[in-house]
Motif scaffolding. Structure first.
Motif, mmCIF file in Angstrom:
data_model
loop_
_atom_site.group_PDB
_atom_site.id
_atom_site.type_symbol
_atom_site.label_atom_id
_atom_site.label_comp_id
_atom_site.label_asym_id
_atom_site.label_seq_id
_atom_site.Cartn_x
_atom_site.Cartn_y
_atom_site.Cartn_z
ATOM 1 N N ASP A 211 -10.298 -15.413 -21.737
ATOM 2 C CA ASP A 211 -9.004 -14.951 -22.234
ATOM 3 C C ASP A 211 -7.987 -16.046 -21.930
ATOM 4 O OD1 ASP A 211 -6.761 -13.548 -23.025
ATOM 5 O OD2 ASP A 211 -6.707 -12.282 -21.241
ATOM 6 N N LEU A 212 -7.733 -16.885 -22.920
ATOM 7 C CA LEU A 212 -6.812 -18.004 -22.726
ATOM 8 C C LEU A 212 -5.370 -17.522 -22.746
ATOM 9 C CD1 LEU A 212 -8.536 -20.631 -25.017
ATOM 10 C CD2 LEU A 212 -8.336 -20.730 -22.527
ATOM 11 N N HIS A 213 -4.573 -18.034 -21.821
ATOM 12 C CA HIS A 213 -3.156 -17.676 -21.735
ATOM 13 C C HIS A 213 -2.245 -18.834 -22.107
ATOM 14 C CE1 HIS A 213 -4.333 -14.468 -18.516
ATOM 15 N NE2 HIS A 213 -4.744 -14.151 -19.721
ATOM 16 N N GLY A 214 -2.731 -20.054 -21.997
ATOM 17 C CA GLY A 214 -1.887 -21.190 -22.324
ATOM 18 C C GLY A 214 -2.607 -22.511 -22.180
ATOM 19 N N PHE A 215 -1.942 -23.526 -22.677
ATOM 20 C CA PHE A 215 -2.434 -24.904 -22.586
ATOM 21 C C PHE A 215 -1.329 -25.774 -21.995
ATOM 22 C CE2 PHE A 215 -5.004 -23.094 -26.009
ATOM 23 C CZ PHE A 215 -6.278 -23.421 -25.570
ATOM 24 N N PRO A 216 -1.080 -25.638 -20.684
ATOM 25 C CA PRO A 216 -0.025 -26.453 -20.081
ATOM 26 C C PRO A 216 -0.443 -27.931 -20.021
ATOM 27 C CG PRO A 216 -1.182 -25.207 -18.389
ATOM 28 C CD PRO A 216 -1.733 -24.761 -19.725
ATOM 29 N N ASP A 217 0.539 -28.730 -19.829
ATOM 30 C CA ASP A 217 0.319 -30.170 -19.639
ATOM 31 C C ASP A 217 -0.284 -30.849 -20.863
ATOM 32 O OD1 ASP A 217 1.147 -29.659 -16.981
ATOM 33 O OD2 ASP A 217 -0.919 -29.289 -16.373
ATOM 34 N N LEU A 218 -0.036 -30.305 -22.052
ATOM 35 C CA LEU A 218 -0.578 -30.914 -23.269
ATOM 36 C C LEU A 218 0.101 -32.262 -23.512
ATOM 37 C CD1 LEU A 218 -2.261 -30.843 -25.889
ATOM 38 C CD2 LEU A 218 -0.326 -29.654 -26.960
ATOM 39 N N ARG A 219 -0.724 -33.263 -23.655
ATOM 40 C CA ARG A 219 -0.260 -34.599 -24.024
ATOM 41 C C ARG A 219 -1.141 -35.091 -25.158
ATOM 42 N NH1 ARG A 219 -0.333 -37.751 -18.524
ATOM 43 N NH2 ARG A 219 -0.274 -39.464 -20.001
ATOM 44 N N ILE A 220 -0.515 -35.482 -26.246
ATOM 45 C CA ILE A 220 -1.253 -35.977 -27.404
ATOM 46 C C ILE A 220 -0.934 -37.457 -27.573
ATOM 47 C CG2 ILE A 220 -1.552 -35.838 -29.909
ATOM 48 C CD1 ILE A 220 -1.006 -32.832 -29.666
#
Length: 141
Positions: A67-76
């Motif tokens: 159960d995913l709640h978020g994707f913090p620290d996303l860097r593209i």
């Protein structure tokens, strides 16, 4: 609403779909001959999925396990190939079966052509989830 076509925007859109647990819409972002690879997959799990149907089968039950709640620290990061990005991120949430916290760091190398994902190399650490209760065989993860 049509999906964005730049690799970075399409990738962000794909993450929103995963958070919404909309796996059919996530799979629809893929090219028919898309390739998903897991270079660090442990023995017994797929290292390569060829084609949209194989990817759909692999991801079908993902929300039943994580159960995913978020994707913090996303860097593209852009690359010298305008169709390819490198994404760094964490996926956080919980393991459905045990309610244990889920927190995994990822690096993904993603190529997008004509508005569809054609290649996705998912670098994750399978050792980081040992003991969390995730059924790797049942979820493909």
């Amino acid at each position: 609403m049509s999906a964005p076509t730049s690799p970075a925007d399409l990738y962000r859109h794909s993450l929103r779909l995963l958070l919404e647990k909309n796996i059919p819409a996530w799979v629809a972002l893929w090219a028919g001959d898309g390739l998903m690879e897991f270079p660090f997959a442990p023995d017994g799990l797929p290292r390569r999925l060829e084609g949209k149907e194989a990817i759909a089968a692999y991801m079908r039950h993902y929300p039943d396990h994580i159960d995913l709640h978020g994707f913090p620290d996303l860097r593209i990061h852009r690359t010298t190939d305008p169709e390819t990005i490198v994404a760094e991120m964490r996926g956080v949430g919980r393991v459905v079966e045990t309610d244990a916290p889920f927190d995994m760091s990822y690096i993904a190398v993603v190529t997008v052509r004509d508005g569809h994902i054609t290649s996705y190399r998912d670098y994750w650490n399978p050792l980081a989830v040992l003991g969390t209760g995730i059924d790797f065989a049942g979820s493909g993860r």
